[in-house]
Motif scaffolding. Structure first.
Motif, PDB file in Angstrom:
ATOM      1  N   ILE A 183      -3.677 -17.304 -14.688  1.00 21.89           N
ATOM      2  CA  ILE A 183      -2.531 -16.993 -15.548  1.00 21.89           C
ATOM      3  C   ILE A 183      -1.883 -15.681 -15.112  1.00 21.89           C
ATOM      4  O   ILE A 183      -2.558 -14.738 -14.700  1.00 21.89           O
ATOM      5  CB  ILE A 183      -2.957 -16.942 -17.030  1.00 21.89           C
ATOM      6  N   GLY A 184      -0.558 -15.648 -15.247  1.00 21.67           N
ATOM      7  CA  GLY A 184       0.189 -14.441 -14.940  1.00 21.67           C
ATOM      8  C   GLY A 184       1.595 -14.522 -15.511  1.00 21.67           C
ATOM      9  O   GLY A 184       1.967 -15.502 -16.162  1.00 21.67           O
ATOM     10  N   HIS A 185       2.373 -13.479 -15.262  1.00 23.96           N
ATOM     11  CA  HIS A 185       3.768 -13.427 -15.698  1.00 23.96           C
ATOM     12  C   HIS A 185       4.672 -13.491 -14.468  1.00 23.96           C
ATOM     13  O   HIS A 185       4.371 -12.872 -13.447  1.00 23.96           O
ATOM     14  CB  HIS A 185       4.056 -12.118 -16.444  1.00 23.96           C
ATOM     15  N   VAL A 186       5.784 -14.216 -14.615  1.00 20.39           N
ATOM     16  CA  VAL A 186       6.764 -14.270 -13.527  1.00 20.39           C
ATOM     17  C   VAL A 186       7.329 -12.868 -13.337  1.00 20.39           C
ATOM     18  O   VAL A 186       7.806 -12.234 -14.273  1.00 20.39           O
ATOM     19  CB  VAL A 186       7.881 -15.284 -13.843  1.00 20.39           C
ATOM     20  N   HIS A 187       7.241 -12.398 -12.103  1.00 17.89           N
ATOM     21  CA  HIS A 187       7.690 -11.052 -11.749  1.00 17.89           C
ATOM     22  C   HIS A 187       9.097 -11.095 -11.174  1.00 17.89           C
ATOM     23  O   HIS A 187       9.808 -10.102 -11.190  1.00 17.89           O
ATOM     24  CB  HIS A 187       6.696 -10.461 -10.742  1.00 17.89           C
ATOM     25  N   GLY A 188       9.494 -12.248 -10.651  1.00 21.92           N
ATOM     26  CA  GLY A 188      10.833 -12.401 -10.084  1.00 21.92           C
ATOM     27  C   GLY A 188      10.825 -13.402  -8.941  1.00 21.92           C
ATOM     28  O   GLY A 188       9.779 -13.956  -8.583  1.00 21.92           O
ATOM     29  N   LEU A 189      11.978 -13.623  -8.374  1.00 24.16           N
ATOM     30  CA  LEU A 189      12.093 -14.514  -7.228  1.00 24.16           C
ATOM     31  C   LEU A 189      11.421 -13.883  -6.018  1.00 24.16           C
ATOM     32  O   LEU A 189      11.523 -12.670  -5.803  1.00 24.16           O
ATOM     33  CB  LEU A 189      13.558 -14.797  -6.906  1.00 24.16           C
ATOM     34  N   ALA A 190      10.756 -14.705  -5.225  1.00 24.94           N
ATOM     35  CA  ALA A 190      10.073 -14.181  -4.049  1.00 24.94           C
ATOM     36  C   ALA A 190      11.062 -13.896  -2.922  1.00 24.94           C
ATOM     37  O   ALA A 190      10.916 -12.927  -2.200  1.00 24.94           O
ATOM     38  CB  ALA A 190       9.005 -15.164  -3.579  1.00 24.94           C
ATOM     39  N   ASN A 191      12.066 -14.746  -2.773  1.00 21.22           N
ATOM     40  CA  ASN A 191      13.028 -14.605  -1.675  1.00 21.22           C
ATOM     41  C   ASN A 191      14.380 -15.151  -2.097  1.00 21.22           C
ATOM     42  O   ASN A 191      14.481 -15.927  -3.022  1.00 21.22           O
ATOM     43  CB  ASN A 191      12.573 -15.428  -0.453  1.00 21.22           C
ATOM     44  N   THR A 192      15.390 -14.745  -1.378  1.00 24.06           N
ATOM     45  CA  THR A 192      16.690 -15.400  -1.459  1.00 24.06           C
ATOM     46  C   THR A 192      17.115 -15.720  -0.039  1.00 24.06           C
ATOM     47  O   THR A 192      16.729 -15.032   0.908  1.00 24.06           O
ATOM     48  CB  THR A 192      17.763 -14.511  -2.128  1.00 24.06           C
ATOM     49  N   SER A 193      17.884 -16.772   0.105  1.00 19.20           N
ATOM     50  CA  SER A 193      18.381 -17.162   1.419  1.00 19.20           C
ATOM     51  C   SER A 193      19.808 -16.669   1.566  1.00 19.20           C
ATOM     52  O   SER A 193      20.614 -16.797   0.647  1.00 19.20           O
ATOM     53  CB  SER A 193      18.372 -18.695   1.564  1.00 19.20           C
ATOM     54  N   ARG A 194      20.127 -16.119   2.732  1.00 22.40           N
ATOM     55  CA  ARG A 194      21.492 -15.708   3.017  1.00 22.40           C
ATOM     56  C   ARG A 194      22.189 -16.848   3.734  1.00 22.40           C
ATOM     57  O   ARG A 194      21.659 -17.401   4.696  1.00 22.40           O
ATOM     58  CB  ARG A 194      21.523 -14.465   3.904  1.00 22.40           C
ATOM     59  N   LEU A 195      23.360 -17.180   3.244  1.00 20.66           N
ATOM     60  CA  LEU A 195      24.146 -18.240   3.843  1.00 20.66           C
ATOM     61  C   LEU A 195      25.417 -17.635   4.425  1.00 20.66           C
ATOM     62  O   LEU A 195      26.137 -16.910   3.735  1.00 20.66           O
ATOM     63  CB  LEU A 195      24.494 -19.300   2.793  1.00 20.66           C
TER      64      LEU A 195
END
Length: 77
Positions: free
Chosen positions: A27-39
């Protein structure tokens, strides 16, 4: 349709993925998005959300998981 989570959501990591850094509770809490893709396109540079999240586990470790391994924990009682 891909599930989306928001920062602070309480999640459980499903069976099928393991890490020696993961606590037994999974169990844990969402800390944020791991990555974003640049287009790069005729609109310039845009970003797109990926399907991986960083999760702050109950033991203090931050681990990255694909959305398919996350399930929202209903803490409403």
């Amino acid at each position: 349709m891909t599930k989306t989570f928001k920062i602070g959501d309480l999640v459980r990591i499903k069976e099928g993925t393991n890490s020696e850094k993961m606590p037994k509770s999974r169990i844990g809490h969402v800390h944020g998005l791991a990555n974003t893709s640049r287009l790069y396109n005729n609109e310039g540079v845009t970003t797109q959300q990926t399907d991986q999240y960083n999760v702050y586990m109950t033991n203090g470790e931050i681990l990255k998981f694909h959305v398919s391994y996350l399930e929202l924990v209903d803490d409403s009682g």
